[in-house]
Design an enzyme around this catalytic site. Structure first.
Site, PDB file in Angstrom:
ATOM      1  CE  LYS A  97     -29.973 -41.180  92.326  1.00 28.75           C
ATOM      2  NZ  LYS A  97     -30.822 -41.475  93.492  1.00 28.75           N
TER       3      LYS A  97
HETATM    4  O1  G3P Z   1     -34.294 -44.418  93.873  1.00 26.05           O
HETATM    5  C1  G3P Z   1     -35.286 -43.528  93.467  1.00 26.05           C
HETATM    6  C2  G3P Z   1     -36.329 -43.467  94.493  1.00 26.05           C
HETATM    7  O2  G3P Z   1     -35.855 -42.910  95.678  1.00 26.05           O
HETATM    8  C3  G3P Z   1     -37.617 -42.888  94.072  1.00 26.05           C
HETATM    9  O3  G3P Z   1     -38.540 -43.681  94.674  1.00 26.05           O
HETATM   10  O4  G3P Z   1     -40.726 -44.382  95.474  1.00 26.05           O
HETATM   11  O5  G3P Z   1     -40.142 -41.933  95.324  1.00 26.05           O
HETATM   12  O6  G3P Z   1     -40.548 -43.247  93.275  1.00 26.05           O
HETATM   13  P1  G3P Z   1     -40.070 -43.274  94.683  1.00 26.05           P
END
Ligand code: G3P
Length: 274
Positions: A97
């Site tokens: 990634k």
């Molecule tokens: O896949 C990306 C994710 O882990 C970010 O999620 O909820 O932290 O914006 P969030």
């Protein structure tokens, strides 16, 4: 649409694969920290390398994203190769990634280093998940650089739009795909009106030009958003454990089970016994 679990928590990953609906795993530094902190605070002496190997074995046959931590092209390429060489032999399912732009602000010299790393690793046959996508044009550049997966962050776009609109919000609360109005105008970010709108525009960019990359709708925080990611044609949705779990819930399903169970004719069960 494939469903990945967005987690580095081994117990969650095991459970999601055991449910039989999981097609891969995505991790990031924040998710890794959360999982490691949980184990360490429970008194475990964690061997991180072995821990990651267990994740890869559970996910055998499906892709797992492991993120780089370096911030320059050279650093990300070297670390990406190391990640791949160290972990891909375990189950042959690692992708690296890479942030689409590792700069912290406009003008930083590392502006294009993410894309340079995406290209270099992809050319060496290492699949890349290009992350932190917030515009369709970032998605286009990631696809041109050769990314195998591209991750638009839907929930964080919704956070941005709601913040711009000056509304108080709960991060997991549903935000309409069609966006929201303020002072008779749609609130938007550079032509994007919601996280799902971003996902849809990214899917369209790939489809129009026949790119082979797959969109991973990321930063999804509720089941309705997962549904909408499917409806706009996301190839993959990466979901927190709780969202996968909650996708199966409906009060009328529970009620229906209760009613059907109460109505069972005993002779019917007897007839079906071995
Ligand atoms: O896949 C990306 C994710 O882990 C970010 O999620 O909820 O932290 O914006 P969030």
């Amino acid at each position: 649409m494939k469903i990945f679990i967005d987690s580095a928590d081994l117990d969650e990953i095991k459970q999601a694969f055991d449910w039989g609906v999981c097609d891969g795993v995505t991790t990031n530094p924040s998710l890794m920290k959360k999982a490691v902190d949980k184990r360490v605070s429970a008194g475990e002496k964690l061997d991180l390398k072995e821990y990651i190997k267990r994740i890869l074995e559970i996910a055998k046959g499906t892709p797992v994203s492991l993120e780089v931590t370096e911030l320059t092209a050279a650093g990300m390429i070297e670390q990406g190769k190391r990640i791949f060489d160290m972990f891909n032999p375990v189950a042959g399912n690692v992708n690296v990634k890479i942030p689409v732009n590792p700069a912290f602000k406009d003008g930083d010299t590392t502006h294009f280093d993410g894309l340079r790393a995406v290209r270099a690793l992809s050319e060496q046959g290492i699949p890349v998940n290009c992350t932190l996508i917030f515009t369709p044009e970032q998605c286009l550049l990631a696809a041109k650089a050769g990314a195998a997966f591209i991750s638009p962050f839907a929930g964080r776009v919704d956070d941005l739009i709601r913040t711009k609109a000056g509304v108080k919000f709960d991060k997991t609360a549903y935000f309409p795909a069609e966006g929201m109005m303020k002072d008779d105008a749609l609130v938007e970010d550079n032509g994007v009106v919601s996280g799902i709108d971003l996902v849809e525009q990214c899917v369209d960019v790939l489809n129009i030009y026949d790119f082979e990359a797959e969109i991973i709708a990321a930063s999804l925080r509720n089941p309705r958003q997962a549904r909408e990611a499917a409806l706009v044609g996301a190839h993959i949705a990466t979901l927190p454990f709780t969202v996968i779990r909650d996708m199966l819930k409906h009060a009328k399903t529970f009620e229906g089970m209760d009613l059907f169970t109460k109505d069972i004719v005993p002779d019917y069960v007897k007839m079906l016994k071995g």
